[in-house]
Structures are given as structure tokens and as C-alpha cells.
Design a protein around this motif. Structure first.
Motif, PDB file in Angstrom:
ATOM      1  N   SER A  17       0.738   5.427  -0.601  1.00 50.81           N
ATOM      2  CA  SER A  17       0.864   6.669  -0.750  1.00 50.81           C
ATOM      3  C   SER A  17       0.523   7.274  -2.168  1.00 50.81           C
ATOM      4  CB  SER A  17       0.628   7.600   0.278  1.00 50.81           C
ATOM      5  OG  SER A  17       2.129   8.096   0.144  1.00 50.81           O
ATOM      6  N   ASP A  64      -1.642   0.488  -9.364  1.00 50.11           N
ATOM      7  CA  ASP A  64      -3.465   0.841  -9.112  1.00 50.11           C
ATOM      8  C   ASP A  64      -3.899   2.426  -8.317  1.00 50.11           C
ATOM      9  OD1 ASP A  64      -5.837   1.416  -9.240  1.00 50.11           O
ATOM     10  OD2 ASP A  64      -6.626  -0.685  -8.290  1.00 50.11           O
ATOM     11  N   ASP A  65      -3.735   3.450  -8.587  1.00 53.65           N
ATOM     12  CA  ASP A  65      -3.392   4.918  -8.226  1.00 53.65           C
ATOM     13  C   ASP A  65      -4.100   5.255  -7.237  1.00 53.65           C
ATOM     14  OD1 ASP A  65      -4.909   5.090 -10.537  1.00 53.65           O
ATOM     15  OD2 ASP A  65      -3.329   7.036 -11.369  1.00 53.65           O
ATOM     16  N   VAL A  66      -5.782   4.380  -8.125  1.00 53.04           N
ATOM     17  CA  VAL A  66      -7.154   4.586  -7.338  1.00 53.04           C
ATOM     18  C   VAL A  66      -7.049   3.892  -5.781  1.00 53.04           C
ATOM     19  CG1 VAL A  66      -9.610   4.375  -7.837  1.00 53.04           C
ATOM     20  CG2 VAL A  66      -8.321   4.555  -9.302  1.00 53.04           C
ATOM     21  N   LYS A  67      -6.434   2.433  -5.765  1.00 53.49           N
ATOM     22  CA  LYS A  67      -5.924   2.161  -5.159  1.00 53.49           C
ATOM     23  C   LYS A  67      -5.602   2.469  -4.020  1.00 53.49           C
ATOM     24  CE  LYS A  67      -9.055  -2.621  -5.889  1.00 53.49           C
ATOM     25  NZ  LYS A  67      -8.636  -3.676  -6.319  1.00 53.49           N
ATOM     26  N   GLY A  68      -4.422   2.652  -4.099  1.00 51.66           N
ATOM     27  CA  GLY A  68      -3.438   3.259  -4.241  1.00 51.66           C
ATOM     28  C   GLY A  68      -2.228   2.080  -3.653  1.00 51.66           C
ATOM     29  N   THR A  69      -2.267   0.908  -4.454  1.00 53.01           N
ATOM     30  CA  THR A  69      -1.329   0.160  -4.569  1.00 53.01           C
ATOM     31  C   THR A  69      -0.556  -0.299  -5.820  1.00 53.01           C
ATOM     32  OG1 THR A  69      -3.216  -1.639  -5.517  1.00 53.01           O
ATOM     33  CG2 THR A  69      -3.880  -1.306  -3.495  1.00 53.01           C
ATOM     34  N   LYS A 107       1.007  -0.824  -0.112  1.00 54.29           N
ATOM     35  CA  LYS A 107       0.167  -0.348   0.091  1.00 54.29           C
ATOM     36  C   LYS A 107       0.837   0.710  -0.559  1.00 54.29           C
ATOM     37  CE  LYS A 107      -3.598   2.277   2.719  1.00 54.29           C
ATOM     38  NZ  LYS A 107      -4.429   2.408   3.585  1.00 54.29           N
ATOM     39  N   THR A 148       1.914  -3.872  -7.140  1.00 48.05           N
ATOM     40  CA  THR A 148       1.441  -4.455  -6.802  1.00 48.05           C
ATOM     41  C   THR A 148       2.744  -5.657  -7.854  1.00 48.05           C
ATOM     42  OG1 THR A 148      -0.382  -5.623  -7.200  1.00 48.05           O
ATOM     43  CG2 THR A 148       0.948  -7.132  -7.637  1.00 48.05           C
ATOM     44  N   ILE A 188       0.807  -5.372   2.548  1.00 44.08           N
ATOM     45  CA  ILE A 188      -0.770  -5.784   2.728  1.00 44.08           C
ATOM     46  C   ILE A 188      -0.708  -7.268   2.023  1.00 44.08           C
ATOM     47  CG2 ILE A 188      -2.715  -6.426   1.357  1.00 44.08           C
ATOM     48  CD1 ILE A 188      -2.354  -2.533   0.913  1.00 44.08           C
ATOM     49  N   LYS A 225       3.461   8.992  -8.860  1.00 41.83           N
ATOM     50  CA  LYS A 225       3.376   6.700  -9.409  1.00 41.83           C
ATOM     51  C   LYS A 225       4.716   6.379 -10.678  1.00 41.83           C
ATOM     52  CE  LYS A 225       0.223   4.065 -13.031  1.00 41.83           C
ATOM     53  NZ  LYS A 225      -1.074   4.829 -14.028  1.00 41.83           N
TER      54      LYS A 225
END
Length: 130
Positions: free
Chosen positions: A28, A54-59, A26, A61, A85, A35
Motif C-alpha cells: 500500500s 510502481d506506485d500506480v499499481k502498488g507493487t 503488493k 519488485t 504476489i 515509497k
């Protein structure tokens, strides 16, 4: 691979992961610049097979042979707040559906023939019989 020496004996150890794992962090992320910074920090590692943000979820991977703790430290150097996470094996790829094969003919006699039939839609004026 690293080397260290104890009492005149040289030992070796592997500092890289040998198993492919999926690490989800996770992070910010507030803008495209954030990004880009995170992706540049992660790109320095070897053994990475896939990276997605994933900038919407802030993850973030990462799939590959990368240590999750080292990955977290590297992303924190960009000034971002990072939390681990999950770390685990990646999900196996779903099997692709097999392509359809034509069905064998129902009749096994030598007199039948296969005939190709096609349909062409007619877009002309409609007819009405009253």
C-alpha cells in the motif's frame, strides 16, 4: 552462514538465498514518503540486484538473492500492508538485435568501384514551370 550446535557437533547452514529470483509484492503506497520508506527498508538487504516500485499499481519488485518472507517482514515493519504476489526466476534479458553489416558488392569483377551517394534536402523557394 549460520552455525548451530547439537549434541556437541557444530553444523552450519546458509541463511541467504543462493539463487537469483524475482519477488513481486503488493504494497500500500499512497505518497512519495511511503515509497521512500519502502525503499529504505528493502535497501538493508544484501544480494539485491534491482529494485523497482510502481506506485500506480502498488507493487514492489525485487530481483536478487533475497528471501521473499524476510523481505515481506522487513517491509511490514514500516507499517505497510504487504502481500506476496509472485516469487520465481527473473525473465532472461531479451537478445539485442545485431548491428547491420554492410552488404557485399554484387559484382565480383575488379572493374567496379563503390561510389558514395548522399542526399541533401533543398529548403529554398520552389519552382513551377507552366
Amino acid at each position: 552462514m549460520g552455525l548451530f550446535r547439537v549434541c556437541g557437533i557444530t553444523y552450519s547452514y546458509f541463511s541467504e538465498q543462493t539463487v537469483i529470483q524475482k519477488t513481486v509484492l503488493k504494497v500500500s503506497i499512497h505518497s512519495q514518503y511511503c515509497k521512500t520508506q519502502v525503499l529504505k527498508a528493502v535497501a538493508k538487504f544484501t544480494g539485491i540486484e534491482q529494485v523497482s516500485v510502481d506506485d500506480v499499481k502498488g507493487t514492489l519488485t525485487v530481483v536478487g538473492k533475497v528471501d521473499a518472507v524476510k523481505l515481506t517482514k522487513q517491509v511490514r515493519k514500516t507499517g505497510k500492508v504487504v502481500e506476496i504476489i509472485s516469487v520465481g526466476p527473473p525473465k532472461p534479458d531479451e537478445p539485442k538485435p545485431k548491428p547491420l553489416t554492410p552488404l557485399p558488392p554484387i559484382c565480383h569483377c575488379m572493374e567496379c568501384q563503390l561510389v558514395a551517394v548522399s542526399f541533401v534536402p533543398y529548403d529554398g523557394p520552389s519552382c513551377a514551370i507552366l
